[in-house]
Enzyme design. Structure first.
Site, PDB file in Angstrom:
ATOM      1  N   LYS A   1      -2.232  11.567  -5.824  1.00 37.78           N
ATOM      2  CA  LYS A   1      -1.459  10.325  -5.917  1.00 37.78           C
ATOM      3  C   LYS A   1      -0.967  10.082  -7.342  1.00 37.78           C
ATOM      4  O   LYS A   1      -0.507   8.991  -7.670  1.00 37.78           O
ATOM      5  CB  LYS A   1      -2.314   9.139  -5.454  1.00 37.78           C
ATOM      6  CG  LYS A   1      -2.751   9.224  -3.997  1.00 37.78           C
ATOM      7  CD  LYS A   1      -3.622   8.037  -3.619  1.00 37.78           C
ATOM      8  CE  LYS A   1      -4.141   8.165  -2.195  1.00 37.78           C
ATOM      9  NZ  LYS A   1      -5.030   7.034  -1.819  1.00 37.78           N
TER      10      LYS A   1
ATOM     11  N   ARG B   1      -0.235  -6.294 -10.293  1.00 40.11           N
ATOM     12  CA  ARG B   1      -1.661  -6.443 -10.562  1.00 40.11           C
ATOM     13  C   ARG B   1      -2.100  -5.857 -11.909  1.00 40.11           C
ATOM     14  O   ARG B   1      -3.232  -6.040 -12.326  1.00 40.11           O
ATOM     15  CB  ARG B   1      -2.468  -5.780  -9.437  1.00 40.11           C
ATOM     16  CG  ARG B   1      -2.233  -6.368  -8.052  1.00 40.11           C
ATOM     17  CD  ARG B   1      -2.862  -7.725  -7.884  1.00 40.11           C
ATOM     18  NE  ARG B   1      -4.307  -7.676  -7.940  1.00 40.11           N
ATOM     19  CZ  ARG B   1      -5.094  -7.396  -6.898  1.00 40.11           C
ATOM     20  NH1 ARG B   1      -4.561  -7.134  -5.710  1.00 40.11           N
ATOM     21  NH2 ARG B   1      -6.392  -7.384  -7.024  1.00 40.11           N
TER      22      ARG B   1
ATOM     23  N   PRO C   1       0.022   3.135  -3.243  1.00 36.56           N
ATOM     24  CA  PRO C   1       0.910   4.207  -2.783  1.00 36.56           C
ATOM     25  C   PRO C   1       0.113   5.463  -2.431  1.00 36.56           C
ATOM     26  O   PRO C   1      -0.764   5.882  -3.182  1.00 36.56           O
ATOM     27  CB  PRO C   1       1.828   4.438  -3.987  1.00 36.56           C
ATOM     28  CG  PRO C   1       1.813   3.144  -4.727  1.00 36.56           C
ATOM     29  CD  PRO C   1       0.424   2.599  -4.548  1.00 36.56           C
TER      30      PRO C   1
END
Length: 359
Positions: free
Chosen positions: A117, A196, A49
């Site tokens: 982020k 993940r 993202p």
């Protein structure tokens, strides 16, 4: 001799039978689960993202859970919990996990904010939780039934039907503020899905969290008011490396990744391998403008989903329909008709038009 030969034959036959049995079992498992699991091709299009996706998460969560109190927490992957005083230690730290579960209980969510982020939860009492979603992590708001290691989605519907929302690694039980009319509290939950298992969470006093390298080492935010075109150009003139690499380095400009760097460079007509300090002043100015326009457009469309990203409502972002080059290898460029190409730039994929973006 005959007995020895017979014994060897039996062993070899048994081994062959075991191999065939194992292959049949594996084949059955694959056939049973291939529809519910991401394929190899899908795993190759996972994207971390970027600024618009993280900003989308923060805005939606602020609207949905601000003011709620975390009553309890369930963790399926304790390794994602980091010690705020030793954040680089990425092995299972049982003490850090115990402290996390103890300290998160009873915390009232004052609000969320984005730094680069990272998603930051600000709690009452001067505590903050930093969450980096990494490659496949995303927050969801809904209801789940948690039974030991099994998590069953109850609502909303997209939590049950969308496979990307099914890799729940953490669940936070929310005690919502009482309803003004009924006085009842809701039973919503905040979950973290991560295929993940690369995501990380760090909970600690606000002053400790804000001194972490995850925040202190960041460059100016790509949408910061004080990141003027003049300052943007000044920063890039110090970068004697590929413009694609410079844009994606969070220590240079925070929040930009693969998708939006490719799109911005295509709009300006700059080759991803050009040296950042070789760009003319007008190119710096144009790139600054187009990058910010693209990021704001993507935020309005709730981010880009070309693989796994989902917002807290469990929905895909819409900016993927507005892409011009990212992921379009072999398609004709909208401007000139030349085929879009992809190449590695410092181990990261860059999509570009060889005609419009000459080196």
């Amino acid at each position: 001799m005959h007995r020895l030969s017979l014994m060897v034959w039996k062993i070899l036959s048994w081994g062959s039978w075991m191999r065939r049995s194992l292959m049949r079992t594996l084949r059955s498992l694959v056939l049973c689960h291939w529809r519910s699991k991401p394929s190899f091709c899908e795993l190759n299009i996972l994207n971390m993202p970027e600024l618009p996706e993280v900003e989308t998460v923060v805005r939606i969560l602020n609207a949905k859970i601000r003011g709620a109190v975390i009553r309890d927490a369930w963790l399926d992957w304790p390794k994602m919990i980091r010690d705020p005083y030793n954040p680089r230690h990425n092995f299972l730290d049982k003490r850090a996990v115990a402290n996390f579960k103890k300290n998160i209980k009873g915390k009232k969510i004052l609000g969320l904010r984005r730094v680069g982020k990272n998603v930051l939860f600000d709690f009452a009492g001067g505590w903050t939780m930093l969450v980096h979603q990494k490659m496949t992590g995303h927050f969801l708001v809904g209801k789940w039934a948690v039974r030991k290691k099994n998590v069953l989605a109850i609502s909303p519907e997209q939590m049950k039907t969308d496979k990307w929302n099914g890799y729940i690694r953490a669940v936070f039980y929310l005690g919502d503020p009482p309803n003004q009319r009924s006085g009842e509290t809701g039973g919503r939950m905040l979950a973290f899905s991560d295929l993940r298992r690369f995501g990380k969470m760090i909970l600690g006093p606000k002053e400790v969290i804000e001194e972490l390298p995850d925040i202190k080492a960041l460059g100016p935010d790509a949408l910061a008011r004080d990141l003027t075109s003049k300052r943007f150009g000044k920063i890039l003139r110090t970068q004697n490396r590929a413009i694609k690499t410079a844009l994606m380095d969070p220590k240079v400009i925070a929040g930009v990744g693969n998708i939006y760097s490719d799109e911005a460079l295509w709009r300006v007509g700059v080759h991803p391998e050009r040296r950042a300090n070789s760009l003319a002043s007008w190119e710096h100015e144009s790139l600054h403008k187009e990058l910010r326009v693209i990021l704001r457009e993507a935020i309005k469309k709730r981010g880009t989903t070309v693989g796994d990203f989902r917002d807290p409502d469990g929905m895909a972002g819409d900016y993927a329909k507005s892409r011009r080059v990212y992921g379009f290898v072999g398609r004709a460029c909208e401007r000139c008709g030349e085929l879009i190409e992809r190449k590695k730039v410092n181990s990261r994929s860059a999509h570009y038009c060889p005609c419009c973006q000459k080196r």
